[in-house]
Enzyme design. Structure first.
Site, mmCIF file in Angstrom:
data_model
loop_
_atom_site.group_PDB
_atom_site.id
_atom_site.type_symbol
_atom_site.label_atom_id
_atom_site.label_comp_id
_atom_site.label_asym_id
_atom_site.label_seq_id
_atom_site.Cartn_x
_atom_site.Cartn_y
_atom_site.Cartn_z
ATOM 1 N N HIS A 84 50.584 -140.645 93.899
ATOM 2 C CA HIS A 84 51.427 -139.565 94.444
ATOM 3 C C HIS A 84 52.780 -140.150 94.788
ATOM 4 O O HIS A 84 52.876 -141.293 95.225
ATOM 5 C CB HIS A 84 50.788 -138.975 95.716
ATOM 6 C CG HIS A 84 51.284 -137.612 96.025
ATOM 7 N ND1 HIS A 84 52.463 -137.400 96.697
ATOM 8 C CD2 HIS A 84 50.783 -136.396 95.724
ATOM 9 C CE1 HIS A 84 52.651 -136.103 96.824
ATOM 10 N NE2 HIS A 84 51.656 -135.455 96.225
ATOM 11 N N ASP A 114 44.345 -133.125 93.248
ATOM 12 C CA ASP A 114 43.742 -132.680 91.983
ATOM 13 C C ASP A 114 42.448 -133.400 91.637
ATOM 14 O O ASP A 114 41.783 -133.036 90.657
ATOM 15 C CB ASP A 114 44.751 -132.891 90.836
ATOM 16 C CG ASP A 114 45.916 -131.927 90.967
ATOM 17 O OD1 ASP A 114 47.067 -132.384 91.027
ATOM 18 O OD2 ASP A 114 45.651 -130.715 91.067
HETATM 19 C C1 SDX Z 1 50.417 -132.994 92.381
HETATM 20 O O1 SDX Z 1 54.829 -133.704 94.620
HETATM 21 C C2 SDX Z 1 53.763 -133.153 95.069
HETATM 22 O O2 SDX Z 1 53.597 -132.936 96.268
HETATM 23 C C3 SDX Z 1 52.729 -132.788 94.006
HETATM 24 C C4 SDX Z 1 51.439 -132.187 94.545
HETATM 25 C C5 SDX Z 1 51.692 -130.837 95.195
HETATM 26 O O3 SDX Z 1 50.873 -130.420 96.022
HETATM 27 O O4 SDX Z 1 52.652 -130.142 94.750
HETATM 28 O O5 SDX Z 1 50.849 -133.044 95.499
HETATM 29 C C6 SDX Z 1 50.440 -131.921 93.420
HETATM 30 O O6 SDX Z 1 51.143 -132.905 91.420
HETATM 31 C C7 SDX Z 1 49.546 -134.194 92.597
HETATM 32 C C8 SDX Z 1 49.715 -135.279 91.485
HETATM 33 C C9 SDX Z 1 48.895 -134.868 90.266
HETATM 34 N N1 SDX Z 1 49.180 -135.764 89.134
HETATM 35 C C10 SDX Z 1 48.286 -136.707 88.741
HETATM 36 O O7 SDX Z 1 47.197 -136.905 89.292
HETATM 37 C C11 SDX Z 1 48.711 -137.490 87.502
HETATM 38 C C12 SDX Z 1 48.456 -138.993 87.717
HETATM 39 N N2 SDX Z 1 49.409 -139.477 88.699
HETATM 40 C C13 SDX Z 1 50.607 -140.150 88.259
HETATM 41 O O8 SDX Z 1 51.118 -139.690 87.045
HETATM 42 C C14 SDX Z 1 51.611 -140.390 89.378
HETATM 43 O O9 SDX Z 1 50.920 -140.934 90.420
HETATM 44 C C15 SDX Z 1 52.440 -139.219 89.890
HETATM 45 C C16 SDX Z 1 53.114 -138.469 88.801
HETATM 46 C C17 SDX Z 1 51.608 -138.293 90.686
HETATM 47 C C18 SDX Z 1 53.515 -139.816 90.829
HETATM 48 O O10 SDX Z 1 54.369 -140.505 90.000
HETATM 49 P P1 SDX Z 1 55.567 -141.437 90.551
HETATM 50 O O11 SDX Z 1 55.787 -141.239 92.005
HETATM 51 O O12 SDX Z 1 56.704 -141.258 89.625
HETATM 52 O O13 SDX Z 1 54.946 -142.873 90.409
HETATM 53 P P2 SDX Z 1 55.064 -143.785 89.127
HETATM 54 O O14 SDX Z 1 54.544 -143.063 87.923
HETATM 55 O O15 SDX Z 1 56.438 -144.337 89.062
HETATM 56 O O16 SDX Z 1 54.019 -144.968 89.464
HETATM 57 C C19 SDX Z 1 54.354 -145.974 90.428
HETATM 58 C C20 SDX Z 1 53.376 -147.103 90.155
HETATM 59 C C21 SDX Z 1 53.349 -147.507 88.671
HETATM 60 O O17 SDX Z 1 52.985 -148.863 88.603
HETATM 61 P P3 SDX Z 1 54.158 -149.963 88.204
HETATM 62 O O18 SDX Z 1 54.749 -149.475 86.894
HETATM 63 O O19 SDX Z 1 55.145 -149.899 89.353
HETATM 64 O O20 SDX Z 1 53.421 -151.273 88.103
HETATM 65 O O21 SDX Z 1 52.038 -146.661 90.460
HETATM 66 C C22 SDX Z 1 51.266 -146.677 89.262
HETATM 67 C C23 SDX Z 1 52.226 -146.701 88.086
HETATM 68 O O22 SDX Z 1 51.638 -147.307 86.954
HETATM 69 N N3 SDX Z 1 50.486 -145.433 89.221
HETATM 70 C C24 SDX Z 1 49.240 -145.324 88.780
HETATM 71 C C25 SDX Z 1 48.898 -143.965 88.924
HETATM 72 N N4 SDX Z 1 49.931 -143.298 89.446
HETATM 73 C C26 SDX Z 1 50.908 -144.209 89.619
HETATM 74 N N5 SDX Z 1 48.394 -146.229 88.245
HETATM 75 C C27 SDX Z 1 47.182 -145.766 87.874
HETATM 76 N N6 SDX Z 1 46.769 -144.491 87.983
HETATM 77 C C28 SDX Z 1 47.601 -143.559 88.498
HETATM 78 N N7 SDX Z 1 47.206 -142.296 88.593
#
Ligand code: SDX
Length: 399
Positions: A281, A336
């Protein structure tokens, strides 16, 4: 050090902005607060735990929109406005029917919501007073459109709402069409399903400046109408990085198959640097409180072997993800991760999961748009140009 983001700011303000507008402060708000460090969420200062336990979607929507818990007559008046707006024009039903059967439910939902503007002439006025009424009409109708999409996709007749049912009960009734007259006290609709849906609608109603909420604010800040605004929010919410993750989670759990497969499956995914749906998140670097509530509810509704198995896989995957990335990167289950298991246990099809998110979040979207209106200013950020500046135009024959 992560800030708590509490306290009104006077613009212009300084804030450090990461890609994807990380850390950017777009406005002041009193509607909802997310504390990412402590994993806390409140709507107008009331904790999500208390609202999920004691409130209803109608009461929570009123709280978000008008800033206080309604007195009984205020709540009844709000419910009456939802009731009289709940039906949708036949033209919208026909429109959904003529679109390709395999159109994604969120594309159908955003098309139908945008088209509803044609039946609501007042919506083109875009004044604060008129938008308050349009907001209530959209909150009411988006549930009916969602149910109609579900019925049409299954080749079933669309069901008209009933006047004696609440918002969540009507949603369930218009989707399932089942009326269990043997339980007259429940007005014929399965109480377990309606209570779970009502709780789910409360849990998803608002969540700060999420991508879809910001989308709605950007659209409406140009004084576009509320139907176009909400259609845009639905488009943003559809994405698998946002609300679309709940659909992906169920497909992932089914792909894993059994709890004993989790370790090997996880190792493969991590080697490919895949992000696991339902985890991570932008704001929470602790457990999403909504995930905790949904997880508890899963144990209540997991009565079949299929659902018990999905839940066991999910809990095993949660253990592994937290062991690998929890403390290290602040990656925990988000809203989710468990919500889809509850919906599946209730017998709802996966293609309904993200529309249900929109049926709820429309309350937060409309509340935050209305809050911004009195100090409205169009959102117009900048991009840093780093291309060439003095290019000559080369005629075709010389290219
Ligand atoms: C919702 O904004 C909100 O409030 C949204 C929400 C709402 O109520 O409206 O809460 C609802 O959208 C929840 C999120 C649902 N999405 C997912 O579950 C999809 C999987 N999650 C990721 O794609 C990610 O965590 C996000 C999109 C939710 C957040 O993305 P960010 O803040 O842009 O983080 P990032 O992609 O830049 O990741 C930061 C680091 C990375 O590692 P490094 O490259 O720094 O080494 O964290 C890692 C990522 O690889 N990472 C994960 C991960 N999510 C982030 N690693 C493994 N699994 C994951 N799910």
């Amino acid at each position: 050090m992560e800030r708590d983001f509490v306290g009104k700011k006077e613009f212009p303000i300084k804030c450090e902005i990461g890609r994807g507008l990380e850390g950017a402060i777009v406005n002041n708000t009193q509607i909802g607060y997310v504390n990412g460090k402590e994993g806390r969420l409140c709507y107008r200062g009331i904790s999500i735990e208390d609202l999920a336990k004691y409130s209803s979607f109608e009461e929570t929507a009123y709280l978000l929109l008008f800033g206080k818990l309604p007195k009984r007559d205020e709540l009844n008046g709000f419910k009456e406005k939802l009731k009289v707006s709940r039906s949708i024009p036949q033209g919208i039903v026909e429109m959904i029917k003529i679109l390709p059967k395999d159109t994604h439910s969120m594309n159908l939902l955003m098309s139908a919501v945008a088209a509803l503007a044609g039946y609501d002439k007042e919506s083109q006025k875009v004044t604060l007073e008129s938008e308050k009424e349009v907001a209530i009409r959209i909150i009411s109708k988006i549930a009916t459109v969602t149910a109609a999409i579900s019925r049409i996709k299954k080749g079933k007749e669309v069901i008209e709402p009933r006047e004696d049912l609440s918002h969540a009960e009507n949603l369930v009734y218009m989707i399932t069409g089942e009326v269990d007259e043997s339980r007259p006290s429940l007005r014929g609709v399965d109480e377990e399903i309606s209570k779970a849906i009502d709780m789910a609608l409360i849990l998803h109603a608002d969540h700060g400046m999420s991508g879809s909420t910001f989308t709605c604010m950007v659209i409406h800040a140009s004084l576009s109408d509320f139907y176009a605004t909400i259609a845009g929010g639905i488009g943003s919410l559809k994405g698998p990085l946002h609300g679309g993750a709940n659909e992906r989670v169920i497909k992932m759990l089914q792909e894993i198959g059994t709890p004993s497969n989790v370790e090997e499956w996880y190792g493969r995914e991590r080697k490919l640097h895949h992000k696991i749906p339902g985890f991570g998140h932008r704001i929470y670097h602790a457990h999403d409180p909504r995930a905790r509530i949904f997880k508890e509810y899963c144990h209540r509704v997991a009565t079949t072997e299929e659902i018990k198995n999905l839940l066991a896989i999910a809990e095993r995957l949660e253990e592994v993800e937290i062991r690998e990335l929890g403390e290290k990167k602040g990656i925990f289950p988000n809203v989710d991760f468990y919500s889809g298991i509850v919906y599946k246990a209730l017998g709802l099809e996966t293609s309904l999961f993200t529309p249900l998110f929109a049926v709820s979040r429309v309350a937060g979207w409309t509340a935050r748009v209305l809050e911004y209106m009195p100090e409205n200013r169009i959102f117009r950020p900048r991009a840093e140009y780093y291309g060439p500046l003095k290019q000559e135009y080369i005629p075709m024959e010389k290219r």
